[in-house]
Design a protein around this motif. Sequence first.
Motif, short mmCIF file in Angstrom:
data_model
loop_
_atom_site.label_atom_id
_atom_site.label_comp_id
_atom_site.label_asym_id
_atom_site.label_seq_id
_atom_site.Cartn_x
_atom_site.Cartn_y
_atom_site.Cartn_z
N ILE A 1 39.44 14.83 -7.18
CA ILE A 1 39.76 13.40 -7.35
C ILE A 1 39.89 12.76 -5.97
O ILE A 1 40.57 13.28 -5.09
CB ILE A 1 41.06 13.22 -8.14
CG1 ILE A 1 40.91 13.80 -9.55
CG2 ILE A 1 41.42 11.74 -8.23
CD1 ILE A 1 42.19 13.72 -10.37
N THR A 2 39.22 11.64 -5.80
CA THR A 2 39.31 10.87 -4.56
C THR A 2 40.10 9.60 -4.86
O THR A 2 39.66 8.75 -5.64
CB THR A 2 37.91 10.51 -4.03
OG1 THR A 2 37.22 11.70 -3.71
CG2 THR A 2 38.02 9.63 -2.79
N GLY A 3 41.28 9.51 -4.25
CA GLY A 3 42.14 8.34 -4.47
C GLY A 3 42.48 7.65 -3.17
O GLY A 3 42.47 8.26 -2.10
N ALA A 4 42.78 6.36 -3.26
CA ALA A 4 43.13 5.60 -2.06
C ALA A 4 44.08 4.47 -2.44
O ALA A 4 43.95 3.85 -3.51
CB ALA A 4 41.88 5.03 -1.40
N GLN A 5 45.03 4.22 -1.56
CA GLN A 5 45.96 3.10 -1.71
C GLN A 5 45.47 1.97 -0.80
O GLN A 5 45.32 2.14 0.41
CB GLN A 5 47.37 3.52 -1.30
CG GLN A 5 48.44 2.53 -1.65
CD GLN A 5 48.84 2.61 -3.12
OE1 GLN A 5 49.07 3.70 -3.64
NE2 GLN A 5 48.90 1.48 -3.80
N LEU A 6 45.22 0.82 -1.40
CA LEU A 6 44.77 -0.33 -0.63
C LEU A 6 45.96 -1.18 -0.20
O LEU A 6 46.95 -1.28 -0.94
CB LEU A 6 43.81 -1.20 -1.45
CG LEU A 6 42.46 -0.61 -1.82
CD1 LEU A 6 41.68 -1.59 -2.66
CD2 LEU A 6 41.68 -0.25 -0.57
N ARG A 7 45.84 -1.77 0.96
CA ARG A 7 46.82 -2.74 1.45
C ARG A 7 46.06 -4.03 1.71
O ARG A 7 45.25 -4.12 2.62
CB ARG A 7 47.49 -2.24 2.72
CG ARG A 7 48.44 -3.24 3.36
CD ARG A 7 49.72 -3.36 2.57
NE ARG A 7 50.71 -4.17 3.28
CZ ARG A 7 51.97 -4.35 2.87
NH1 ARG A 7 52.38 -3.77 1.76
NH2 ARG A 7 52.80 -5.09 3.56
N LEU A 8 46.30 -5.03 0.89
CA LEU A 8 45.59 -6.29 0.98
C LEU A 8 46.54 -7.40 1.39
O LEU A 8 47.61 -7.57 0.78
CB LEU A 8 44.95 -6.64 -0.38
CG LEU A 8 44.00 -5.59 -0.97
CD1 LEU A 8 43.58 -5.99 -2.38
CD2 LEU A 8 42.79 -5.38 -0.08
N SER A 9 46.18 -8.13 2.41
CA SER A 9 46.98 -9.27 2.86
C SER A 9 46.04 -10.40 3.26
O SER A 9 44.86 -10.19 3.53
CB SER A 9 47.88 -8.87 4.03
OG SER A 9 47.12 -8.32 5.10
N ARG A 10 46.58 -11.61 3.31
CA ARG A 10 45.75 -12.78 3.59
C ARG A 10 45.14 -12.70 4.99
O ARG A 10 45.75 -12.19 5.92
CB ARG A 10 46.58 -14.06 3.48
CG ARG A 10 47.18 -14.30 2.10
CD ARG A 10 46.16 -14.79 1.11
NE ARG A 10 46.74 -14.91 -0.23
CZ ARG A 10 46.09 -15.38 -1.29
NH1 ARG A 10 44.84 -15.78 -1.16
NH2 ARG A 10 46.67 -15.45 -2.48
#
Length: 299
Positions: free
Chosen positions: A186-195
């Motif tokens: 399993i390939t997982g990733a946590q995204l961090r999105l900001s303006r």
Amino acid sequence: MLRGRAGRALAMADGRVRLLGRLLALLVIAGILAGGALLGIYGRGETEMSSTVGDTRLRDRVDLDVTLHRINPPSGEITLDVLPAPLGALATDESELVPKHDLDIYTSSRHIGVLHYKAGVPIALQQVSFDLTGGNIADYPFDHYDPYIEFSAETGGHEVPVTMEFTNHDQGFRSRLRPVKAGSGITGAQLRLSRSHGTLILAALMMASAWGLALAVLGAAVLVVGQRRGLVWGAMGWMAATLFALVSFRDAAPGAPPIGAFMDYAAFFWAELIIAVSVVCVAWFGVCVEHRRWKADTK
């Protein structure tokens, strides 16, 4: 003679000062333009940054080209373009985009859980929606989100390794990707999105402009009322136009934030209140002044 020489010297000194002032103004303008260009280049690099998750040294694997297509905070979703590419023994000899066996890509999306590709059929790009979690649009323009995305693959009834190359194409957000070990295969990733920086700068300018316009209207209202000028129609027209123009101005905020966001409580609600009260006060006191003048003229 002395006065003439002194006058010429003063004139030359004044000319040098003016020339120096013009040169300084040109340098300031050039610096601002250069800073804006550099900020634009840096901001574009921030939004279009690519990241890779998984072991790219494996020969027989599935490469996922994952592109962040759109972020929609009001609906709480992000849309990703997913394009798998089987490599090594998993692909046909003709192309990497044609799987040798049936290929299933499992996702953590609650909208589309499995992407199925038939053996021998060219693979097509598909859009997958994921939940946008970890933030609240009410914090606009300082809102940020932390959605989690996960992929795994099976072909020919066997689990195969997956790598993912992630790219952000939404210019309104900056993205950071952190790999997460979710389990075997399993390939997982946590995204961090900001303006993005552009969105933050424009939103800040809009809030500052709202306060500036409101204070300008308030200052004009204090003068009109304090000097008992009566009904000054030009000033009242400008104040009323500003009141309604601010509504359209606020609606032009990038990202279309809903009413009640942080920027509203920080600037626009107060600006509308100040301008509305100013218009009412100018009209009320103007009517009172005009009424007293009318009574005095009729006596």
